[in-house]
Design a protein around this motif. Structure first.
Motif, short mmCIF file in Angstrom:
data_model
loop_
_atom_site.label_atom_id
_atom_site.label_comp_id
_atom_site.label_asym_id
_atom_site.label_seq_id
_atom_site.Cartn_x
_atom_site.Cartn_y
_atom_site.Cartn_z
N GLY A 41 5.52 -11.84 50.16
CA GLY A 41 6.53 -10.79 50.11
C GLY A 41 5.95 -9.39 50.16
O GLY A 41 6.69 -8.42 50.41
N ASP A 42 4.66 -9.26 49.95
CA ASP A 42 4.00 -7.95 49.99
C ASP A 42 3.81 -7.49 51.43
O ASP A 42 4.03 -8.24 52.39
CB ASP A 42 2.65 -8.00 49.30
CG ASP A 42 2.77 -8.03 47.79
OD1 ASP A 42 1.74 -8.25 47.11
OD2 ASP A 42 3.90 -7.86 47.27
N SER A 43 3.35 -6.24 51.55
CA SER A 43 3.02 -5.65 52.85
C SER A 43 1.54 -5.30 52.89
O SER A 43 0.90 -5.10 51.85
CB SER A 43 3.86 -4.39 53.09
OG SER A 43 5.24 -4.69 53.14
N LEU A 44 1.03 -5.23 54.12
CA LEU A 44 -0.37 -4.87 54.33
C LEU A 44 -0.47 -4.20 55.69
O LEU A 44 0.27 -4.57 56.61
CB LEU A 44 -1.25 -6.12 54.27
CG LEU A 44 -2.73 -5.99 53.96
CD1 LEU A 44 -2.95 -5.35 52.59
CD2 LEU A 44 -3.40 -7.35 54.00
N ASN B 136 4.79 -6.83 57.12
CA ASN B 136 5.75 -6.84 56.01
C ASN B 136 6.20 -8.26 55.71
O ASN B 136 6.06 -9.16 56.54
CB ASN B 136 6.96 -5.98 56.37
CG ASN B 136 6.61 -4.52 56.58
OD1 ASN B 136 5.66 -4.00 55.98
ND2 ASN B 136 7.36 -3.85 57.43
N THR B 137 6.72 -8.43 54.53
CA THR B 137 7.24 -9.72 54.09
C THR B 137 6.23 -10.83 54.39
O THR B 137 6.54 -11.85 55.04
CB THR B 137 8.59 -10.03 54.77
OG1 THR B 137 9.40 -8.84 54.83
CG2 THR B 137 9.36 -11.10 53.99
N VAL C 239 -2.72 -14.52 51.74
CA VAL C 239 -1.42 -14.34 51.10
C VAL C 239 -1.20 -15.49 50.13
O VAL C 239 -1.15 -16.65 50.53
CB VAL C 239 -0.28 -14.29 52.13
CG1 VAL C 239 1.04 -13.99 51.44
CG2 VAL C 239 -0.57 -13.25 53.20
N VAL D 284 -3.11 -10.51 48.97
CA VAL D 284 -1.81 -10.03 48.54
C VAL D 284 -0.94 -11.22 48.16
O VAL D 284 -1.29 -12.37 48.43
CB VAL D 284 -1.10 -9.20 49.64
CG1 VAL D 284 -1.91 -7.95 49.97
CG2 VAL D 284 -0.88 -10.04 50.89
N GLN D 285 0.21 -10.92 47.57
CA GLN D 285 1.16 -11.97 47.20
C GLN D 285 2.25 -12.08 48.27
O GLN D 285 2.50 -11.14 49.02
CB GLN D 285 1.78 -11.65 45.85
CG GLN D 285 0.80 -11.71 44.69
CD GLN D 285 1.49 -11.56 43.35
OE1 GLN D 285 2.55 -10.95 43.25
NE2 GLN D 285 0.89 -12.12 42.31
#
Length: 122
Positions: free
Chosen positions: A14-17, A82-83, A120, A11-12
């Motif tokens: 700031g994304d959530s997982l 998050n974040t 990330v 993910v990038q």
């Protein structure tokens, strides 16, 4: 006892997982469940834990960003992240132990999953 993690990925920032851990051979209302993470070349680090009663604990680096939860009936434990930051990149492990104390101590956990990679990018 078998613990199987899922939900990792790339993910990038700031994304959530959301990670999930499916537990078998153990009743979640009898154990402390936790998530640890291990970045390349570093020691395994406490991330979050949840007591049998549902009380939650977090490592300082993830507090206010990550949330641990569980579903006793489905025998699953989740970690909502998050974040996300590049420094969150690691293999994330689900773990189980009997008893509520020393929940952040890796050595106290006798049951571990195989881990799921979270990467990330910045």
């Amino acid at each position: 006892v078998q613990l199987v993690e899922s939900g990792g990925g790339l993910v990038q920032a700031g994304d959530s997982l959301r990670l999930s851990c499916a537990a078998s051979g153990v009743a979640l209302n009898n154990v402390t469940m936790a998530w640890f993470r291990q970045a390349a070349g570093k020691e395994r680090e406490f991330t979050a834990a949840i007591w049998a009663s549902g009380f939650q604990f977090y490592g300082d680096s993830v507090k206010d960003r990550f949330t641990i939860s569980k579903n006793n009936a489905r025998s699953t434990v989740s970690l909502q992240m998050n974040t996300l930051k590049p420094e969150d990149t690691a293999v994330y492990y689900c773990a189980a132990k009997y008893g509520p104390y020393l929940y952040s101590d890796v050595a106290q956990y006798s049951h571990w999953g195989q881990g799921t990679q979270v990467t990330v990018s910045s």
